[in-house]
Design a protein around this motif. Sequence first.
Motif, PDB file in Angstrom:
ATOM      1  N   LEU A  41       0.904  -1.148   0.099  1.00 54.35           N
ATOM      2  CA  LEU A  41      -0.098   0.043   0.072  1.00 54.35           C
ATOM      3  C   LEU A  41       0.947   1.207  -0.099  1.00 54.35           C
ATOM      4  N   VAL A  42       0.710   1.972  -0.827  1.00 56.34           N
ATOM      5  CA  VAL A  42       1.780   3.023  -1.367  1.00 56.34           C
ATOM      6  C   VAL A  42       0.921   4.488  -1.120  1.00 56.34           C
ATOM      7  N   ASP A  43       1.303   5.443  -0.436  1.00 60.16           N
ATOM      8  CA  ASP A  43       0.645   6.586  -0.682  1.00 60.16           C
ATOM      9  C   ASP A  43       1.018   7.431  -1.771  1.00 60.16           C
ATOM     10  N   ARG A  44       0.178   8.592  -2.148  1.00 65.72           N
ATOM     11  CA  ARG A  44       0.510   9.241  -3.409  1.00 65.72           C
ATOM     12  C   ARG A  44       1.807  10.257  -3.283  1.00 65.72           C
ATOM     13  N   LYS A  45       2.258  10.163  -2.121  1.00 64.66           N
ATOM     14  CA  LYS A  45       3.749  10.834  -2.084  1.00 64.66           C
ATOM     15  C   LYS A  45       4.689   9.924  -2.536  1.00 64.66           C
ATOM     16  N   GLY A  46       4.532   8.727  -2.536  1.00 66.49           N
ATOM     17  CA  GLY A  46       5.528   7.761  -2.793  1.00 66.49           C
ATOM     18  C   GLY A  46       5.962   7.116  -1.521  1.00 66.49           C
ATOM     19  N   PHE A  47       5.483   6.844  -0.657  1.00 65.11           N
ATOM     20  CA  PHE A  47       6.067   6.247   0.441  1.00 65.11           C
ATOM     21  C   PHE A  47       5.140   4.847   0.586  1.00 65.11           C
ATOM     22  N   VAL A  48       5.957   4.067   1.273  1.00 67.56           N
ATOM     23  CA  VAL A  48       5.228   2.688   1.480  1.00 67.56           C
ATOM     24  C   VAL A  48       4.457   2.872   2.691  1.00 67.56           C
ATOM     25  N   LEU A  49       3.153   2.469   2.978  1.00 65.67           N
ATOM     26  CA  LEU A  49       2.513   2.283   3.999  1.00 65.67           C
ATOM     27  C   LEU A  49       2.560   1.147   4.514  1.00 65.67           C
ATOM     28  N   SER A  50       2.435   0.065   3.812  1.00 65.06           N
ATOM     29  CA  SER A  50       2.112  -1.318   4.416  1.00 65.06           C
ATOM     30  C   SER A  50       2.632  -2.248   3.191  1.00 65.06           C
ATOM     31  N   HIS A  51       3.384  -3.162   3.714  1.00 66.11           N
ATOM     32  CA  HIS A  51       3.725  -4.221   2.575  1.00 66.11           C
ATOM     33  C   HIS A  51       3.729  -5.711   3.094  1.00 66.11           C
ATOM     34  N   LYS A  52       3.475  -6.564   2.264  1.00 67.96           N
ATOM     35  CA  LYS A  52       3.354  -8.020   2.227  1.00 67.96           C
ATOM     36  C   LYS A  52       4.344  -8.575   1.335  1.00 67.96           C
ATOM     37  N   GLU A  53       4.942  -9.816   1.864  1.00 64.31           N
ATOM     38  CA  GLU A  53       5.599 -10.743   0.688  1.00 64.31           C
ATOM     39  C   GLU A  53       4.905 -12.279   1.236  1.00 64.31           C
ATOM     40  N   ALA A  54       4.774 -12.830   0.120  1.00 60.88           N
ATOM     41  CA  ALA A  54       4.399 -14.290   0.433  1.00 60.88           C
ATOM     42  C   ALA A  54       5.672 -15.043   0.821  1.00 60.88           C
ATOM     43  N   LEU A  55       5.475 -15.943   1.733  1.00 55.79           N
ATOM     44  CA  LEU A  55       6.703 -16.474   2.178  1.00 55.79           C
ATOM     45  C   LEU A  55       7.422 -17.231   1.355  1.00 55.79           C
ATOM     46  N   TRP A  56       6.817 -17.836   0.275  1.00 53.11           N
ATOM     47  CA  TRP A  56       8.010 -18.545  -0.592  1.00 53.11           C
ATOM     48  C   TRP A  56       8.472 -17.528  -1.883  1.00 53.11           C
ATOM     49  N   ALA A  57       8.238 -16.179  -1.658  1.00 53.65           N
ATOM     50  CA  ALA A  57       8.688 -15.401  -2.596  1.00 53.65           C
ATOM     51  C   ALA A  57      10.183 -14.957  -2.391  1.00 53.65           C
ATOM     52  N   PRO A  58      10.753 -14.789  -3.596  1.00 58.01           N
ATOM     53  CA  PRO A  58      12.314 -14.517  -3.493  1.00 58.01           C
ATOM     54  C   PRO A  58      12.574 -12.931  -3.098  1.00 58.01           C
ATOM     55  N   ARG A  59      13.740 -12.494  -2.657  1.00 55.32           N
ATOM     56  CA  ARG A  59      13.760 -11.162  -2.210  1.00 55.32           C
ATOM     57  C   ARG A  59      13.186 -10.238  -3.292  1.00 55.32           C
ATOM     58  N   PRO A  60      12.495  -9.234  -2.499  1.00 55.23           N
ATOM     59  CA  PRO A  60      11.801  -8.562  -3.276  1.00 55.23           C
ATOM     60  C   PRO A  60      12.596  -7.426  -3.933  1.00 55.23           C
ATOM     61  N   PRO A  61      12.078  -6.613  -4.794  1.00 49.36           N
ATOM     62  CA  PRO A  61      12.855  -5.381  -5.139  1.00 49.36           C
ATOM     63  C   PRO A  61      12.727  -4.327  -4.268  1.00 49.36           C
ATOM     64  N   ALA A  62      13.676  -3.231  -4.462  1.00 52.98           N
ATOM     65  CA  ALA A  62      13.745  -2.181  -3.329  1.00 52.98           C
ATOM     66  C   ALA A  62      12.335  -1.553  -3.516  1.00 52.98           C
ATOM     67  N   LEU A  63      12.081  -1.535  -2.423  1.00 57.60           N
ATOM     68  CA  LEU A  63      10.400  -0.959  -2.051  1.00 57.60           C
ATOM     69  C   LEU A  63      10.383   0.577  -2.191  1.00 57.60           C
ATOM     70  N   ASP A  64      11.420   0.925  -1.736  1.00 61.95           N
ATOM     71  CA  ASP A  64      11.340   2.443  -1.952  1.00 61.95           C
ATOM     72  C   ASP A  64      11.249   2.878  -3.280  1.00 61.95           C
ATOM     73  N   SER A  65      12.167   2.347  -4.108  1.00 63.06           N
ATOM     74  CA  SER A  65      12.042   2.642  -5.643  1.00 63.06           C
ATOM     75  C   SER A  65      10.616   2.187  -6.342  1.00 63.06           C
ATOM     76  N   VAL A  66      10.131   1.009  -5.876  1.00 59.46           N
ATOM     77  CA  VAL A  66       8.798   0.792  -6.629  1.00 59.46           C
ATOM     78  C   VAL A  66       7.982   1.805  -6.361  1.00 59.46           C
ATOM     79  N   ALA A  67       7.769   2.132  -4.712  1.00 63.52           N
ATOM     80  CA  ALA A  67       6.749   3.100  -4.408  1.00 63.52           C
ATOM     81  C   ALA A  67       6.925   4.578  -5.118  1.00 63.52           C
ATOM     82  N   THR A  68       7.839   4.971  -5.236  1.00 66.80           N
ATOM     83  CA  THR A  68       7.910   6.434  -5.613  1.00 66.80           C
ATOM     84  C   THR A  68       7.891   6.232  -7.059  1.00 66.80           C
ATOM     85  N   LEU A  69       8.114   4.933  -7.869  1.00 68.72           N
ATOM     86  CA  LEU A  69       7.968   5.144  -9.313  1.00 68.72           C
ATOM     87  C   LEU A  69       6.308   4.823  -9.592  1.00 68.72           C
ATOM     88  N   VAL A  70       5.753   4.057  -8.586  1.00 65.98           N
ATOM     89  CA  VAL A  70       4.353   3.707  -8.762  1.00 65.98           C
ATOM     90  C   VAL A  70       3.411   5.228  -8.589  1.00 65.98           C
TER      91      VAL A  70
END
Lengths: 196, 161
Positions: free
Chosen positions: B34-63
């Motif tokens: 869950l990303v706010d419209r300024k580009g900050f991550v409000l909440s994030h979840k990863e599936a237990l079986w998922a590999p290492r996530p991408p850089a969340l800051d970068s994902v959030a700000t680009l989104v």
Amino acid sequence: MSTINFAAREINCKIVYYGPGMSGKTTNLKHVFSKVPGHLRGEMVSLATEDERTLFFDFLPLDLGSVQGFKTRFHLYTVPGQVFYNASRKLILRGVDGIVFVADSAPNRLRANAESMRNLRENLQEHGIDVRDVPIVLQINKRDLPDALPTSMIRAVIDPKQELQVFEAMSDKGVGVFETLKTVSRLVLERLSQNK
Amino acid sequence: MIEPTLALYGDAFERVDQHIQELLETTGVRYGLLVDRKGFVLSHKEALWAPRPPALDSVATLVASNAAATAALANMLGERTFSEQIHQGENGTLYVESVGTDSLLTLIFDASVPLGKVKVYAKKTIAQIAAILDELKDLPPVQLNDDFSQGAASLLDDLLG
């Protein structure tokens, strides 16, 4: 506008580097990126044209650490300075908490400096923000140019009432970069404590 | 007046977190943010079986920036909003949908997960999260004092010299 943040006790502040094209905004961020330890910053994202002009923004997250139980972080952005990228600049200003205005000392950029400051005021106003309500720091960059204009002349067109704190800089050498960022960050944090 | 983004936490955070977690478990999505419209991550979840996530800051700000640009396009074209964005690659999909006016649900999943299934369950989750966010609009802001700015200034000195 306040934004709801569910991250556990986290405070996030947005600082935008503004100014005319090629004044050194991206260079500021590159210097910060290269000097801050890796565990205290995130990746730098640059959205640039093929000739390395900023197209949309540059972005660099910094972790300040924990203060009174709050994880405190800064997100640094630059905006594209060229006139025709004004739509991008408006969007990046959303939710801004502090601004670094990067002015260019070159004689042929005096008018561009003035236009960019006027543009900043206009764009903030469109977001319903008075320029006096945002912490702004003025960085006069490229002080090493052989024909650099006196800072008083630059300030006369950008900040005639001398309301802004001013730092001289040579961002490609890192001179003045951290001082500028530290000051605008302090101003943002002080505003936080004032609960305005 | 600009107000910095401040943390709101406790029960509401837990409930939002739980809804995103349930969405991931139901659909097989790898990452939910869950990303706010300024580009900050409000909440994030990863599936237990998922590999290492991408850089969340970068994902959030680009989104968030992408959403801002898209909102500007919608405005130019006479639309109230373009609420949903889907980017499908060879190996996976990025799905972004508005949650009210203040945040964006961002889901990243691989090709084995049917897009239609994600869309159906995401809309339900979005309604649930939007309701929680609505409850929070009247809460008093978090108050900070001078000790906070002084403590933070000390850390600034450590970070920037």
